[in-house]
Design a protein around this motif. Structure first.
Motif, PDB file in Angstrom:
ATOM      1  N   MET A 167      23.233  42.365  41.898  1.00 47.77           N
ATOM      2  CA  MET A 167      22.225  43.601  41.205  1.00 47.77           C
ATOM      3  C   MET A 167      23.175  44.489  39.761  1.00 47.77           C
ATOM      4  O   MET A 167      22.224  44.209  39.434  1.00 47.77           O
ATOM      5  CB  MET A 167      21.928  44.938  41.912  1.00 47.77           C
ATOM      6  N   SER A 197      20.937  43.807  36.263  1.00 50.10           N
ATOM      7  CA  SER A 197      20.839  44.831  35.049  1.00 50.10           C
ATOM      8  C   SER A 197      21.897  44.850  33.909  1.00 50.10           C
ATOM      9  O   SER A 197      21.155  44.703  33.416  1.00 50.10           O
ATOM     10  CB  SER A 197      21.716  46.432  35.777  1.00 50.10           C
ATOM     11  N   GLY A 232      22.687  49.312  41.702  1.00 52.49           N
ATOM     12  CA  GLY A 232      23.819  48.379  41.835  1.00 52.49           C
ATOM     13  C   GLY A 232      25.258  48.870  42.060  1.00 52.49           C
ATOM     14  O   GLY A 232      26.134  48.865  42.532  1.00 52.49           O
ATOM     15  N   ILE A 283      17.727  49.209  38.776  1.00 52.04           N
ATOM     16  CA  ILE A 283      18.021  48.470  39.230  1.00 52.04           C
ATOM     17  C   ILE A 283      20.047  48.223  38.777  1.00 52.04           C
ATOM     18  O   ILE A 283      20.701  48.411  39.826  1.00 52.04           O
ATOM     19  CB  ILE A 283      18.016  46.901  38.201  1.00 52.04           C
TER      20      ILE A 283
END
Length: 84
Positions: free
Chosen positions: A1, A5, A45, A41
């Motif tokens: 993640m 990102s 994360g 996102i």
């Protein structure tokens, strides 16, 4: 993640530089939701990664946040994103 990102934030940052050109500034309307998805996102994360390994997610979250703020400020200067 975190990597997703971060890459999303780099892409959004490049798009933001292009969107600063006066004739192309209408693309800021599309840039804000694009960067918001990257920020979500990044937030996911940060939440689901151990604290010592979430640097990329934090960097992506910050990059996308900067893009959102600059795009909103740019739209605020021109009203509807017209020529400035």
């Amino acid at each position: 993640m975190g990597l997703i990102s971060l890459l999303w934030g780099i892409l959004a940052m490049a798009w933001m530089v292009i969107a600063l050109v006066p004739i192309i500034s209408l693309s800021n309307w599309l840039l804000i939701p694009f960067a918001a998805i990257g920020a979500v996102i990044g937030a996911i994360g940060v939440l689901f990664t151990r604290s010592e390994r979430n640097g990329r997610a934090k960097a992506g979250l910050v990059l996308n946040g900067i893009v959102i703020v600059v795009a909103i400020a740019r739209l605020g200067l021109t009203g509807t994103g017209g020529l400035l």
